[in-house]
Design an enzyme around this catalytic site. Structure first.
Site, PDB file in Angstrom:
ATOM      1  N   SER A  33      63.874  64.638  41.764  1.00 54.03           N
ATOM      2  CA  SER A  33      63.541  65.987  42.229  1.00 54.03           C
ATOM      3  C   SER A  33      64.122  66.297  43.607  1.00 54.03           C
ATOM      4  O   SER A  33      64.397  67.455  43.914  1.00 54.03           O
ATOM      5  CB  SER A  33      62.024  66.154  42.252  1.00 54.03           C
ATOM      6  OG  SER A  33      61.436  65.178  43.084  1.00 54.03           O
ATOM      7  N   ASP A  87      71.290  60.169  46.794  1.00 52.36           N
ATOM      8  CA  ASP A  87      70.246  59.839  45.813  1.00 52.36           C
ATOM      9  C   ASP A  87      68.883  59.792  46.495  1.00 52.36           C
ATOM     10  O   ASP A  87      68.795  59.652  47.717  1.00 52.36           O
ATOM     11  CB  ASP A  87      70.563  58.493  45.148  1.00 52.36           C
ATOM     12  CG  ASP A  87      70.066  58.442  43.700  1.00 52.36           C
ATOM     13  OD1 ASP A  87      69.146  59.211  43.353  1.00 52.36           O
ATOM     14  OD2 ASP A  87      70.597  57.631  42.931  1.00 52.36           O
ATOM     15  N   GLY A 101      64.000  54.106  40.907  1.00 52.31           N
ATOM     16  CA  GLY A 101      63.879  53.953  39.465  1.00 52.31           C
ATOM     17  C   GLY A 101      62.672  54.590  38.824  1.00 52.31           C
ATOM     18  O   GLY A 101      62.431  54.376  37.636  1.00 52.31           O
ATOM     19  N   GLU A 109      72.321  54.255  38.899  1.00 48.60           N
ATOM     20  CA  GLU A 109      72.302  54.661  40.316  1.00 48.60           C
ATOM     21  C   GLU A 109      72.880  53.542  41.190  1.00 48.60           C
ATOM     22  O   GLU A 109      73.606  53.802  42.152  1.00 48.60           O
ATOM     23  CB  GLU A 109      70.877  54.991  40.745  1.00 48.60           C
ATOM     24  CG  GLU A 109      70.361  56.280  40.108  1.00 48.60           C
ATOM     25  CD  GLU A 109      68.878  56.548  40.349  1.00 48.60           C
ATOM     26  OE1 GLU A 109      68.504  57.719  40.302  1.00 48.60           O
ATOM     27  OE2 GLU A 109      68.116  55.601  40.570  1.00 48.60           O
TER      28      GLU A 109
END
Ligand code: 5RP
Length: 239
Positions: A33, A87, A101, A109
């Site tokens: 998000s 990220d 994760g 990732e």
């Protein structure tokens, strides 16, 4: 829809991250998000400023979002290095070691982040911890037929493993690779993340785990007042 203090913090971090992109860059596009705010802002820069970038997505979710907002995509077959990977994270330690994760995308990732010259993590303050493992479980991506032996081994390593279930379907969560996810909690946090990471990675049937150690070059901490703080591991010069 109401905007929460968390949303404002995530948006601030995401938009600050999108400002790091410059013409010609290849970017790793994270999942979650917070990163979604960065992808939306990058898409706007592509459409409105004509910013020329290409992105390597870390999940089907990131790929779909990138396409929707208009970020041109590429793959690790086509590019040798990424200039910047963006990220989120579930925990960030003072040394910028991470647990990732929650979105079950940590294996891709990690592959993408490892190819990047700069790996910038985007979080709100709730993700900052003094000791890894005190807030989040460590996700372990496993081959389905290896799940029981891996869970028994994780118990022997001092953890409390739980197979991740549900999230809109009956049965185990299935990753983009068709694997399952075991979340391992450690009652008092993790004593030696590097040793734990090595031990988990060595278990037959484990694809990868969510400990990202020594990988992040910066963390952008978005605050509920809309400001953003940049943290770097101690002793690291600014890029
Ligand atoms: C997905 C991840 C996410 O980046 C992490 O869970 C943080 O997500 P969010 O920004 O939604 O809190 O590792 O696998």
């Amino acid at each position: 829809m109401t905007t929460t203090a968390d949303d404002i913090a995530k948006q601030a971090a995401g938009e600050a991250a999108a400002r790091l992109a410059t013409d010609g860059m290849c970017l790793g596009l994270g999942t979650g998000s917070t990163t979604a705010w960065a992808l939306a802002a990058l898409g706007r820069r592509v459409q409105e400023e004509g910013l020329r970038i290409r992105g390597v997505p870390t999940s089907f979710a990131a790929e779909r979002l990138a396409r929707r907002v208009g970020i041109p995509l590429t793959s690790l077959d086509a590019v040798e290095r990424l200039d910047l990977a963006l990220d989120g994270a579930d925990e960030v330690s003072p040394a910028l070691d991470l647990i990732k994760g929650r979105g079950a995308a940590h294996t891709r990732e990690k592959v993408v982040a490892a190819q990047a010259d700069r790996f910038v993590v985007l979080v709100d303050p709730s993700k900052l911890v003094d000791r890894l493992g005190t807030r989040a479980a460590v996700p372990v991506e496993v081959l389905p037929m290896a799940t029981s032996p891996v869970m028994r081994a994780l118990e022997r390593l001092g953890g409390v493993p739980e197979l991740r279930m549900g999230q809109g379907k009956d049965g185990p969560v299935v990753t983009d690779q068709g694997f399952w996810v075991v979340d391992v909690r450690f009652a008092d946090g993790i004593d030696d993340p590097a040793e734990l990471g090595r031990a988990i990675k060595a278990l037959p049937g484990v694809l990868d785990h969510g400990l990202f150690l020594g990988m992040a070059t910066e963390a952008l901490i978005g605050r509920p007042d809309g400001t953003v703080e940049c943290l770097r591991p101690a002793g690291t010069p600014a890029p």
